[in-house]
Design a protein around this motif. Structure first.
Motif, short mmCIF file in Angstrom:
data_model
loop_
_atom_site.label_atom_id
_atom_site.label_comp_id
_atom_site.label_asym_id
_atom_site.label_seq_id
_atom_site.Cartn_x
_atom_site.Cartn_y
_atom_site.Cartn_z
N VAL A 39 50.36 31.97 38.73
CA VAL A 39 49.97 33.37 38.79
C VAL A 39 48.78 33.51 39.72
CG1 VAL A 39 49.17 35.36 37.48
CG2 VAL A 39 50.79 33.76 36.44
N GLU A 40 48.97 34.36 40.73
CA GLU A 40 47.90 34.61 41.70
C GLU A 40 47.18 35.90 41.35
OE1 GLU A 40 51.63 33.05 43.88
OE2 GLU A 40 51.15 34.64 42.45
N SER A 41 45.90 35.96 41.66
CA SER A 41 45.11 37.18 41.46
C SER A 41 43.93 37.18 42.41
CB SER A 41 44.62 37.27 40.00
OG SER A 41 43.74 36.19 39.71
N GLY A 42 43.27 38.34 42.49
CA GLY A 42 42.06 38.44 43.28
C GLY A 42 42.20 39.18 44.60
N GLY A 43 43.42 39.59 44.92
CA GLY A 43 43.61 40.31 46.16
C GLY A 43 43.02 41.71 46.10
N GLY A 44 43.06 42.40 47.23
CA GLY A 44 42.53 43.75 47.28
C GLY A 44 42.37 44.23 48.70
N LEU A 45 41.68 45.34 48.82
CA LEU A 45 41.41 45.95 50.13
C LEU A 45 39.96 45.65 50.51
CD1 LEU A 45 42.09 47.89 52.49
CD2 LEU A 45 41.38 49.77 50.99
N VAL A 46 39.77 45.13 51.70
CA VAL A 46 38.43 44.77 52.14
C VAL A 46 38.31 45.08 53.63
CG1 VAL A 46 39.11 42.39 52.66
CG2 VAL A 46 36.71 42.91 52.11
N GLN A 47 37.10 45.39 54.06
CA GLN A 47 36.87 45.65 55.48
C GLN A 47 36.80 44.34 56.25
OE1 GLN A 47 33.30 48.08 55.68
NE2 GLN A 47 34.54 49.94 55.73
N ALA A 48 37.12 44.42 57.51
CA ALA A 48 37.02 43.25 58.37
C ALA A 48 35.61 42.68 58.29
CB ALA A 48 37.37 43.61 59.81
N GLY A 49 35.54 41.37 58.21
CA GLY A 49 34.26 40.69 58.06
C GLY A 49 33.89 40.43 56.62
N GLY A 50 34.61 41.03 55.70
CA GLY A 50 34.32 40.88 54.28
C GLY A 50 34.92 39.62 53.70
N SER A 51 34.79 39.50 52.37
CA SER A 51 35.23 38.30 51.67
C SER A 51 36.03 38.65 50.42
CB SER A 51 34.02 37.46 51.24
OG SER A 51 33.27 37.02 52.34
N LEU A 52 36.91 37.75 50.05
CA LEU A 52 37.64 37.82 48.80
C LEU A 52 37.82 36.41 48.28
CD1 LEU A 52 40.57 40.35 49.49
CD2 LEU A 52 38.67 40.70 47.91
N ARG A 53 37.96 36.29 46.96
CA ARG A 53 38.31 35.00 46.37
C ARG A 53 39.57 35.15 45.54
NH1 ARG A 53 35.13 31.13 42.03
NH2 ARG A 53 35.82 32.77 40.59
N LEU A 54 40.58 34.40 45.92
CA LEU A 54 41.84 34.41 45.20
C LEU A 54 41.86 33.28 44.18
CD1 LEU A 54 44.35 34.94 48.15
CD2 LEU A 54 43.01 36.64 46.89
N SER A 55 42.58 33.52 43.08
CA SER A 55 42.73 32.51 42.04
C SER A 55 44.20 32.23 41.80
CB SER A 55 42.10 32.99 40.73
OG SER A 55 40.72 33.22 40.87
N CYS A 56 44.49 30.99 41.43
CA CYS A 56 45.85 30.55 41.14
C CYS A 56 45.79 29.78 39.83
CB CYS A 56 46.36 29.67 42.27
SG CYS A 56 47.92 28.84 41.95
N VAL A 57 46.52 30.26 38.83
CA VAL A 57 46.49 29.67 37.50
C VAL A 57 47.90 29.29 37.06
CG1 VAL A 57 45.88 30.07 35.09
CG2 VAL A 57 44.48 31.06 36.89
N ALA A 58 48.00 28.16 36.39
CA ALA A 58 49.26 27.76 35.76
C ALA A 58 49.04 27.77 34.26
CB ALA A 58 49.69 26.37 36.20
#
Length: 117
Positions: A5-24
């Motif tokens: 299961v993936e999570s953490g996505g979203g809308l971000v401006q160029a130059g920004g950051s996100l952290r995605l998670s992957c759980v089993a």
């Protein structure tokens, strides 16, 4: 069949950051390599990064120096830290594990990452 299961996505401006998670939820990930992949509209799914059971990492050239894959075995979770995001990083991001030693499996529904320029 194990599904990640993936999570953490979203809308971000160029130059920004996100952290995605992957759980089993039903299988321990620590003995296996786990990979992140992405698929942009109208394009084939492509490799982004992988982390082995020893912690060794491999990255696609397009994300090298900007993305970091890591794992927290206590939480049975693999992360993808994405910095300096670009519009071309816009895609659905998926994770999978190499449970068999020869192929990726456990594909989840993915998480959408949209980078606005």
């Amino acid at each position: 069949q194990v599904q990640l299961v993936e999570s953490g996505g979203g809308l971000v401006q160029a130059g920004g950051s996100l952290r995605l998670s992957c759980v089993a939820s039903r299988r321990t990930l620590s003995p296996y390599a786990v990979g992140w992949f992405r698929q942009a509209p109208g394009k084939e799914r492509e490799f982004v990064a992988r982390i082995g059971w020893t912690g060794n990492t491999v990255y696609a050239d397009s994300v090298k120096g900007r993305f970091t894959i890591s794992r927290d075995n206590a939480k049975n979770t693999v992360y993808l830290q994405m910095n300096s995001l670009k519009s071309e990083d816009t895609a659905v991001y998926y994770c999978a594990a190499d449970f068999s030693g020869s192929s990726w499996s456990g594909w989840g529904q993915g998480t959408q990452v949209t980078v606005s320029s």
